[in-house]
Motif scaffolding. Structure first.
Motif, PDB file in Angstrom:
ATOM      1  N   ALA A  61       0.807  -1.214   0.000  1.00  0.00           N
ATOM      2  CA  ALA A  61       0.000   0.000   0.000  1.00  0.00           C
ATOM      3  C   ALA A  61       0.842   1.267   0.000  1.00  0.00           C
ATOM      4  CB  ALA A  61      -0.940  -0.008   1.204  1.00  0.00           C
ATOM      5  N   ILE A  62       1.943   1.281   0.755  1.00  0.00           N
ATOM      6  CA  ILE A  62       2.736   2.513   0.805  1.00  0.00           C
ATOM      7  C   ILE A  62       3.403   2.819  -0.518  1.00  0.00           C
ATOM      8  CG2 ILE A  62       4.591   3.805   1.904  1.00  0.00           C
ATOM      9  CD1 ILE A  62       4.153   2.547   4.387  1.00  0.00           C
ATOM     10  N   SER A  63       4.007   1.794  -1.138  1.00  0.00           N
ATOM     11  CA  SER A  63       4.670   2.102  -2.399  1.00  0.00           C
ATOM     12  C   SER A  63       3.644   2.490  -3.449  1.00  0.00           C
ATOM     13  CB  SER A  63       5.576   0.957  -2.856  1.00  0.00           C
ATOM     14  OG  SER A  63       4.855  -0.238  -2.934  1.00  0.00           O
TER      15      SER A  63
ATOM     16  N   ILE B 284       2.674  24.507  -5.958  1.00  0.00           N
ATOM     17  CA  ILE B 284       3.128  23.361  -5.190  1.00  0.00           C
ATOM     18  C   ILE B 284       4.541  23.622  -4.697  1.00  0.00           C
ATOM     19  CG2 ILE B 284       3.906  21.936  -7.160  1.00  0.00           C
ATOM     20  CD1 ILE B 284       2.132  19.742  -5.288  1.00  0.00           C
ATOM     21  N   THR B 285       4.762  23.338  -3.416  1.00  0.00           N
ATOM     22  CA  THR B 285       5.992  23.767  -2.757  1.00  0.00           C
ATOM     23  C   THR B 285       6.579  22.615  -1.941  1.00  0.00           C
ATOM     24  OG1 THR B 285       4.944  24.367  -0.671  1.00  0.00           O
ATOM     25  CG2 THR B 285       4.882  26.021  -2.416  1.00  0.00           C
ATOM     26  N   LYS B 286       7.750  22.858  -1.380  1.00  0.00           N
ATOM     27  CA  LYS B 286       8.357  21.856  -0.504  1.00  0.00           C
ATOM     28  C   LYS B 286       7.500  21.637   0.748  1.00  0.00           C
ATOM     29  CE  LYS B 286      13.055  22.385  -2.195  1.00  0.00           C
ATOM     30  NZ  LYS B 286      14.299  23.173  -2.059  1.00  0.00           N
ATOM     31  N   THR B 287       6.684  22.611   1.095  1.00  0.00           N
ATOM     32  CA  THR B 287       5.756  22.429   2.215  1.00  0.00           C
ATOM     33  C   THR B 287       4.719  21.353   1.864  1.00  0.00           C
ATOM     34  OG1 THR B 287       6.043  24.728   2.848  1.00  0.00           O
ATOM     35  CG2 THR B 287       4.093  23.614   3.731  1.00  0.00           C
ATOM     36  N   ASN B 288       4.223  21.388   0.633  1.00  0.00           N
ATOM     37  CA  ASN B 288       3.263  20.357   0.208  1.00  0.00           C
ATOM     38  C   ASN B 288       3.918  18.975   0.181  1.00  0.00           C
ATOM     39  OD1 ASN B 288       2.379  22.878  -2.045  1.00  0.00           O
ATOM     40  ND2 ASN B 288       0.998  22.230  -0.417  1.00  0.00           N
ATOM     41  N   ILE B 289       5.194  18.924  -0.230  1.00  0.00           N
ATOM     42  CA  ILE B 289       5.899  17.634  -0.255  1.00  0.00           C
ATOM     43  C   ILE B 289       6.085  17.132   1.181  1.00  0.00           C
ATOM     44  CG2 ILE B 289       7.999  16.397  -0.966  1.00  0.00           C
ATOM     45  CD1 ILE B 289       6.497  17.424  -3.370  1.00  0.00           C
ATOM     46  N   THR B 290       6.380  18.061   2.093  1.00  0.00           N
ATOM     47  CA  THR B 290       6.544  17.686   3.504  1.00  0.00           C
ATOM     48  C   THR B 290       5.231  17.140   4.058  1.00  0.00           C
ATOM     49  OG1 THR B 290       8.279  19.341   3.776  1.00  0.00           O
ATOM     50  CG2 THR B 290       7.226  18.555   5.795  1.00  0.00           C
ATOM     51  N   ARG B 291       4.117  17.768   3.658  1.00  0.00           N
ATOM     52  CA  ARG B 291       2.810  17.284   4.098  1.00  0.00           C
ATOM     53  C   ARG B 291       2.548  15.875   3.526  1.00  0.00           C
ATOM     54  NH1 ARG B 291      -0.392  21.497   2.729  1.00  0.00           N
ATOM     55  NH2 ARG B 291       0.083  22.529   4.694  1.00  0.00           N
TER      56      ARG B 291
ATOM     57  N   SER C 171       1.876  12.397   5.437  1.00  0.00           N
ATOM     58  CA  SER C 171       0.661  11.610   5.197  1.00  0.00           C
ATOM     59  C   SER C 171       1.018  10.140   4.974  1.00  0.00           C
ATOM     60  CB  SER C 171      -0.144  12.176   4.028  1.00  0.00           C
ATOM     61  OG  SER C 171       0.406  11.783   2.801  1.00  0.00           O
ATOM     62  N   LEU C 172       2.203   9.869   4.439  1.00  0.00           N
ATOM     63  CA  LEU C 172       2.651   8.478   4.300  1.00  0.00           C
ATOM     64  C   LEU C 172       2.808   7.835   5.666  1.00  0.00           C
ATOM     65  CD1 LEU C 172       5.420   8.745   1.566  1.00  0.00           C
ATOM     66  CD2 LEU C 172       3.239   7.555   1.357  1.00  0.00           C
ATOM     67  N   ALA C 173       3.349   8.622   6.603  1.00  0.00           N
ATOM     68  CA  ALA C 173       3.532   8.103   7.954  1.00  0.00           C
ATOM     69  C   ALA C 173       2.186   7.929   8.658  1.00  0.00           C
ATOM     70  CB  ALA C 173       4.436   9.041   8.746  1.00  0.00           C
ATOM     71  N   ASP C 174       1.310   8.918   8.515  1.00  0.00           N
ATOM     72  CA  ASP C 174      -0.023   8.853   9.139  1.00  0.00           C
ATOM     73  C   ASP C 174      -0.804   7.645   8.672  1.00  0.00           C
ATOM     74  OD1 ASP C 174       0.319  11.119  10.533  1.00  0.00           O
ATOM     75  OD2 ASP C 174      -0.898  12.392   9.235  1.00  0.00           O
ATOM     76  N   ASP C 175      -0.753   7.413   7.347  1.00  0.00           N
ATOM     77  CA  ASP C 175      -1.530   6.318   6.778  1.00  0.00           C
ATOM     78  C   ASP C 175      -1.146   4.985   7.390  1.00  0.00           C
ATOM     79  OD1 ASP C 175      -2.760   8.030   5.140  1.00  0.00           O
ATOM     80  OD2 ASP C 175      -1.805   7.396   3.284  1.00  0.00           O
ATOM     81  N   HIS C 176       0.066   4.944   7.922  1.00  0.00           N
ATOM     82  CA  HIS C 176       0.559   3.650   8.381  1.00  0.00           C
ATOM     83  C   HIS C 176       0.871   3.650   9.870  1.00  0.00           C
ATOM     84  CE1 HIS C 176       0.393   2.310   4.315  1.00  0.00           C
ATOM     85  NE2 HIS C 176       0.728   3.532   4.019  1.00  0.00           N
ATOM     86  N   ASP C 177       0.304   4.640  10.557  1.00  0.00           N
ATOM     87  CA  ASP C 177       0.375   4.676  12.020  1.00  0.00           C
ATOM     88  C   ASP C 177       1.787   4.552  12.561  1.00  0.00           C
ATOM     89  OD1 ASP C 177      -2.381   4.892  12.140  1.00  0.00           O
ATOM     90  OD2 ASP C 177      -2.607   2.720  11.975  1.00  0.00           O
ATOM     91  N   LEU C 178       2.709   5.296  11.972  1.00  0.00           N
ATOM     92  CA  LEU C 178       4.091   5.228  12.472  1.00  0.00           C
ATOM     93  C   LEU C 178       4.230   6.152  13.668  1.00  0.00           C
ATOM     94  CD1 LEU C 178       5.967   5.241   9.104  1.00  0.00           C
ATOM     95  CD2 LEU C 178       5.432   3.314  10.554  1.00  0.00           C
TER      96      LEU C 178
ATOM     97  N   THR D 222       9.412  -4.066  -1.837  1.00  0.00           N
ATOM     98  CA  THR D 222       8.589  -2.879  -2.062  1.00  0.00           C
ATOM     99  C   THR D 222       7.465  -2.741  -1.046  1.00  0.00           C
ATOM    100  OG1 THR D 222       7.237  -4.128  -3.594  1.00  0.00           O
ATOM    101  CG2 THR D 222       8.951  -2.708  -4.535  1.00  0.00           C
ATOM    102  N   SER D 223       7.537  -3.461   0.036  1.00  0.00           N
ATOM    103  CA  SER D 223       6.358  -3.508   0.887  1.00  0.00           C
ATOM    104  C   SER D 223       6.674  -3.022   2.303  1.00  0.00           C
ATOM    105  CB  SER D 223       5.846  -4.939   0.908  1.00  0.00           C
ATOM    106  OG  SER D 223       6.872  -5.816   1.320  1.00  0.00           O
ATOM    107  N   GLN D 224       6.750  -3.932   3.216  1.00  0.00           N
ATOM    108  CA  GLN D 224       7.048  -3.597   4.600  1.00  0.00           C
ATOM    109  C   GLN D 224       8.268  -2.681   4.684  1.00  0.00           C
ATOM    110  OE1 GLN D 224       5.029  -4.458   7.061  1.00  0.00           O
ATOM    111  NE2 GLN D 224       6.234  -3.205   8.443  1.00  0.00           N
ATOM    112  N   ALA D 225       9.206  -2.926   3.788  1.00  0.00           N
ATOM    113  CA  ALA D 225      10.439  -2.148   3.787  1.00  0.00           C
ATOM    114  C   ALA D 225      10.187  -0.633   3.803  1.00  0.00           C
ATOM    115  CB  ALA D 225      11.273  -2.524   2.579  1.00  0.00           C
ATOM    116  N   ILE D 226       9.192  -0.176   3.058  1.00  0.00           N
ATOM    117  CA  ILE D 226       8.967   1.275   3.014  1.00  0.00           C
ATOM    118  C   ILE D 226       8.486   1.819   4.345  1.00  0.00           C
ATOM    119  CG2 ILE D 226       7.793   3.206   1.931  1.00  0.00           C
ATOM    120  CD1 ILE D 226       7.690   1.894  -0.573  1.00  0.00           C
ATOM    121  N   SER D 227       7.526   1.141   4.965  1.00  0.00           N
ATOM    122  CA  SER D 227       7.041   1.705   6.232  1.00  0.00           C
ATOM    123  C   SER D 227       8.138   1.624   7.294  1.00  0.00           C
ATOM    124  CB  SER D 227       5.741   1.027   6.685  1.00  0.00           C
ATOM    125  OG  SER D 227       5.887  -0.357   6.733  1.00  0.00           O
TER     126      SER D 227
END
Lengths: 159, 159
Positions: free
Chosen positions: A17-19, A141-148, A152-159, B14-19
């Motif tokens: 899902a993340i990739s 679109i800015t580096k702020t949007n990329i940071t967000r 969101s990648l981290a949020d989606d996966h509860d890190l 490409t999976s767990q590795a990313i998170s």
């Protein structure tokens, strides 16, 4: 092929899902509202406008409302330490102009945008729509949007 | 437990590795070199220094070389449009000073840093080491570093 309907538990939420997520992140889902000024605005007024809008870049449009330039805090700072009257100088004298503007479209991926920001060493890009006589500014679109997006990648996966 | 030696094909590149990757990204692996000036430097000289070093922020240190302030392009731009003599004003008059400086440590995760950058609406943080009399500046981390980290997630997975 038979359409996939209903819900399937894929068992790979935190994995594939993340990739998939990164590759599917596109500009239109992360862009900000563009702040636009006219070519005849003075540098002083444009700097005040930048502070009021609290952005790091302004896009300049011509009389047909088409993209003609980009202005960054760095451009303004360079100009403001020169011995010039900021109240008499229009922004078109100091802006980066076409064809030297790096831009993107709303369907581009964030990976493409991030690569452009890094390779050109800039902080933001105008998001444009092609018209037959030029480019219409539809986003920013800015580096702020990329940071967000990174968060969101981290949020989606509860890190 | 028996140590794992040699190579194992995990089948989850490409999976767990990313998170795992995101949670394991720490400041020290992505930080940049800090650019530091003294409190007595004039605003004009500091702006020139910023252009020469091509950075978006400067960190100010006191006589013990401890962190005392932070300067951004925005701070400089605000000052330069005021009617003040930039050659007579020292940076300590305009800098953001302790305890209002947001900073991080080299072992912090990029997720923590990205959250601080977003919530404080700033572009960079000093990376510091605690000393008994204050904070020593050892690095600089910015939205550019976060953008590079974002791209490295994509690179690692051939997106």
């Amino acid at each position: 092929a038979r359409p996939r309907v209903g819900y399937f538990y894929s068992g790979k939420k935190t994995s594939q899902a993340i990739s998939d997520n990164i590759a599917q992140m596109v500009v239109k889902d992360f862009q900000s509202i563009p702040v636009v000024v006219e070519e005849s605005m003075t540098v002083y007024d444009a700097i005040c406008h930048m502070f009021l809008e609290d952005v790091g870049s302004l896009f300049v449009v011509d009389k047909q409302s088409l993209l003609s330039g980009v202005l960054s805090r760095k451009d303004f700072l360079r100009t403001s330490i020169g011995n010039q009257d900021l109240n008499k100088m229009p922004v078109h004298m100091i802006m980066t102009r076409m064809p030297n503007i790096t831009y993107c479209m709303k369907e581009d991926t964030l990976i493409e945008v991030a690569n452009k920001l890094m390779s050109r060493q800039i902080d933001s890009l105008p998001v444009v729509k092609e018209r037959k006589d030029g480019l219409e500014v539809v986003g920013r679109i800015t580096k702020t949007n990329i940071t967000r997006a990174f968060l969101s990648l981290a949020d989606d996966h509860d890190l």
